[in-house]
Design a protein around this motif. Structure first.
Motif, PDB file in Angstrom:
ATOM      1  N   GLU A 174      67.648  67.553  13.777  1.00 42.63           N
ATOM      2  CA  GLU A 174      66.549  67.804  15.026  1.00 42.63           C
ATOM      3  C   GLU A 174      66.526  66.796  16.074  1.00 42.63           C
TER       4      GLU A 174
ATOM      5  N   GLU B  86      65.826  78.219  19.849  1.00 38.26           N
ATOM      6  CA  GLU B  86      64.590  79.820  20.465  1.00 38.26           C
ATOM      7  C   GLU B  86      64.504  80.706  20.877  1.00 38.26           C
TER       8      GLU B  86
ATOM      9  N   HIS C  57      55.822  87.732  15.239  1.00 39.66           N
ATOM     10  CA  HIS C  57      55.803  86.756  14.847  1.00 39.66           C
ATOM     11  C   HIS C  57      54.416  86.433  15.913  1.00 39.66           C
TER      12      HIS C  57
ATOM     13  N   GLY D 241      54.771  71.538  13.943  1.00 40.84           N
ATOM     14  CA  GLY D 241      56.093  72.055  14.361  1.00 40.84           C
ATOM     15  C   GLY D 241      55.466  73.272  15.695  1.00 40.84           C
TER      16      GLY D 241
ATOM     17  N   GLY E  49      55.792  73.811  19.008  1.00 37.29           N
ATOM     18  CA  GLY E  49      57.118  74.845  19.239  1.00 37.29           C
ATOM     19  C   GLY E  49      55.537  74.841  20.710  1.00 37.29           C
TER      20      GLY E  49
ATOM     21  N   ASP F  33      55.174  68.228  17.019  1.00 30.60           N
ATOM     22  CA  ASP F  33      56.256  68.588  17.299  1.00 30.60           C
ATOM     23  C   ASP F  33      57.789  67.884  17.885  1.00 30.60           C
ATOM     24  N   VAL F  34      59.057  68.721  17.238  1.00 33.42           N
ATOM     25  CA  VAL F  34      59.948  67.167  17.801  1.00 33.42           C
ATOM     26  C   VAL F  34      60.205  67.414  18.917  1.00 33.42           C
TER      27      VAL F  34
ATOM     28  N   SER G 209      58.026  63.737  14.078  1.00 28.79           N
ATOM     29  CA  SER G 209      58.643  64.648  13.067  1.00 28.79           C
ATOM     30  C   SER G 209      57.900  64.562  11.824  1.00 28.79           C
ATOM     31  N   LEU G 210      57.824  65.199  11.871  1.00 27.89           N
ATOM     32  CA  LEU G 210      57.536  65.621   9.995  1.00 27.89           C
ATOM     33  C   LEU G 210      57.768  65.525   9.168  1.00 27.89           C
TER      34      LEU G 210
ATOM     35  N   VAL H 188      54.409  77.308  11.094  1.00 30.50           N
ATOM     36  CA  VAL H 188      54.482  78.476  11.057  1.00 30.50           C
ATOM     37  C   VAL H 188      56.023  78.674  11.823  1.00 30.50           C
ATOM     38  N   GLU H 189      57.139  78.902  10.453  1.00 27.30           N
ATOM     39  CA  GLU H 189      58.363  79.844  10.644  1.00 27.30           C
ATOM     40  C   GLU H 189      59.392  77.795  11.293  1.00 27.30           C
TER      41      GLU H 189
ATOM     42  N   HIS I 172      63.490  75.559   9.653  1.00 32.32           N
ATOM     43  CA  HIS I 172      64.757  74.834  11.133  1.00 32.32           C
ATOM     44  C   HIS I 172      64.791  73.331  10.662  1.00 32.32           C
TER      45      HIS I 172
END
Ligand code: SAH
Length: 476
Positions: free
Chosen positions: A250, A258, A272, A295, A297, A318-319, A350-351, A367-368, A372
């Motif tokens: 990532e 994206e 979406h 995440g 975004g 988010d990362v 980071s997750l 969500v989505e 990734h």
């Protein structure tokens, strides 16, 4: 440029023992392009301040391995380097306070492990990435960050703000930790040409940073910037920091993928939006008050969540630093009234790493996001979300790969986005969700999102995980 370190530890003048610098004398060390002066503006039993003042010689800078200007002919003579904290400050810390940085204290070794209240003040720090970056770098290490951004020119306010900040960092830690954080993170904030870039920089980075860098959520950005984006060096550093199989892919570049989705134009209403609405509705229905968009975004779901009074606190994580910056401006966080502003927070992380900032939430949405990550890294995400953060409700959406045949302009076998590492069938998603729920003591139901086809299912799919009430059995 000036760095001051103040402590109110009792007795405060212990600081001079730790720094190996006599409080009654002004001392100097020679640097490749100037001098560093060390002195104490205040010394008492209650409060002690040590100062490190750099006196960089712009001409010496050019003669030494200083920054070679590319932008305009005189850049190597006319630049901000003599006036700001940069890699020169790190070099000065390493030279002037080498014993303290390396954890040695001749006269009072028992002080080495004592966490003391410190305030470190950097009079001028260039920060590419602004206050958000400062917070992302220092807050995970326990600092309270107070930053004042300076205008480009106070006489011309219309020119806007500069990238220069006066920064005050407050924390209770050991002096060695404080110095090693400053040593690594000052050049990371600055992100300019360093006058050092050599292989031994990896060793220096690992040496000064290993203890805290491994678990820092902005680890990749720190390593990359510190080694000045030199891919080879960065990869080498990562190999030392993490096991091969832990290597993460990532990066900030994620969002570019994206923005250029391969996913064909969405049928109306936009798929979406349907995913975002579905996630919001699940969190509403669960009665969640503190929610995390993992995440997040560019903050599309957060925008919907912010419109609902039920949500008392909304965290976006988010990362990608770039996505967070876009989210920040889209959500107009800076312009919100104070009460609203306190309700929303964006953090970088980071997750795939345990992160205490994600604990204590009623609901979370991904969500989505899962598609990734490399499938091999999913287990790490599962643990950080379901084992450690443990929100009561977790909503996960992901494309339904079976539906891809319905997209006319998507070649067979191809995925919807260049950045997707996998796309799952309904069966695969359900198998993943069911075993995950079992492992971490959640119940799960699966729901379709968007247009549905009897043969291939719906456009997108969602799993809603609800934590099982502990020992529910005893009430039956
Ligand atoms: N949830 C948002 C964005 C989806 S795109 C939306 O629905 O609009 C996927 C996002 O996941 C990207 O912003 C990407 O940066 C982020 N991401 C990928 N890997 C991550 C990780 N390990 N930790 C946190 N975020 C990650």
């Amino acid at each position: 440029m000036l760095l001051t370190i103040t402590t109110t530890h009792t007795p405060a003048d212990d600081l001079s023992f730790l720094l190996h610098k006599h409080p009654g004398r002004i001392q100097q060390v020679e640097l490749s392009a100037g001098k560093a002066h060390i002195f104490y503006p205040e010394v008492s039993a209650d409060q002690c301040t040590a100062a490190l003042l750099l006196d960089i010689d712009p001409i010496g800078l050019v003669r030494s391995a200083g920054p070679k200007g590319n932008d305009f002919a005189l850049e190597q003579y006319v630049n901000d380097r003599p006036y700001v904290c940069s890699s020169f400050m790190s070099a000065a810390i390493a030279k002037a306070f080498s014993s303290a940085l390396n954890g040695r204290c001749k006269d009072k070794p028992e002080l080495l492990d004592v966490a003391m209240p410190f305030v470190a003040k950097l009079s001028v720090l260039p920060v590419r990435g602004g206050e958000g970056l400062l917070n992302a770098l220092f807050e995970p290490l326990g600092y309270t960050v107070a930053a004042t951004q300076h205008p480009l020119d106070p006489a011309f306010p219309e020119w806007g703000m500069s990238r220069y900040f006066t920064v005050e960092l407050t924390n209770t830690i050991t002096l060695q930790q404080l110095l090693s954080h400053l040593y690594v993170l000052i050049p990371v904030c600055d992100n300019d040409k360093h006058y050092w870039i050599a292989k031994d920089e990896i060793e220096k980075l690992l040496d000064k940073g290993k203890a805290w860098l491994e678990t820092h959520p902005a680890r990749e950005l720190i390593v990359r910037r510190y080694l000045k984006n030199q891919r080879k060096l960065t990869n080498l550093a990562f190999e030392v920091l993490v096991n091969e199989d832990e290597m993460e892919e990532e990066t900030d570049e994620k969002t570019e993928a994206e923005e250029n989705p391969v996913e064909p134009a969405d049928p109306k209403p936009r798929i979406h939006d349907l995913r975002l609405l579905a996630a919001r509705n699940e969190l509403l229905a669960a009665g969640a008050k503190r929610v995390a968009d993992l995440g997040c975004g560019e903050g599309k779901l957060m925008k919907l969540l912010m419109a609902e009074k039920q949500f008392e606190f909304i965290l976006g994580m988010d990362v990608s630093y770039r996505s967070l910056e876009i989210a920040k401006s889209r959500l107009r966080l800076e312009r919100l009234p104070e009460k609203q502003r306190e309700r929303v927070k964006l953090i970088q992380g980071s997750l795939t790493y345990r992160d205490r900032r994600l604990e204590g939430f009623d609901g979370a949405a991904l969500v989505e996001v899962i598609e990734h990550l490399d499938e091999a890294r999913l287990a790490a995400l599962e643990r950080s979300v379901f084992e450690y953060a443990k929100p009561e409700v977790v909503v996960v959406t992901t494309p339904n790969a079976e539906y891809n045949v319905k997209f006319e302009n998507l070649e067979g076998g191809k995925m919807r986005h260049t950045d997707h590492r996998f796309e799952w069938t309904r069966k695969q998603f359900e198998a993943w969700g069911t075993s995950l729920a079992l492992k971490y003591n959640y119940d799960v139901i699966f729901k379709p999102i968007g247009e549905s086809d009897p043969a291939v299912g719906s456009l997108s799919q969602m799993a809603v995980f609800c934590i099982r009430v502990k020992d529910a059995g005893q009430f039956i």
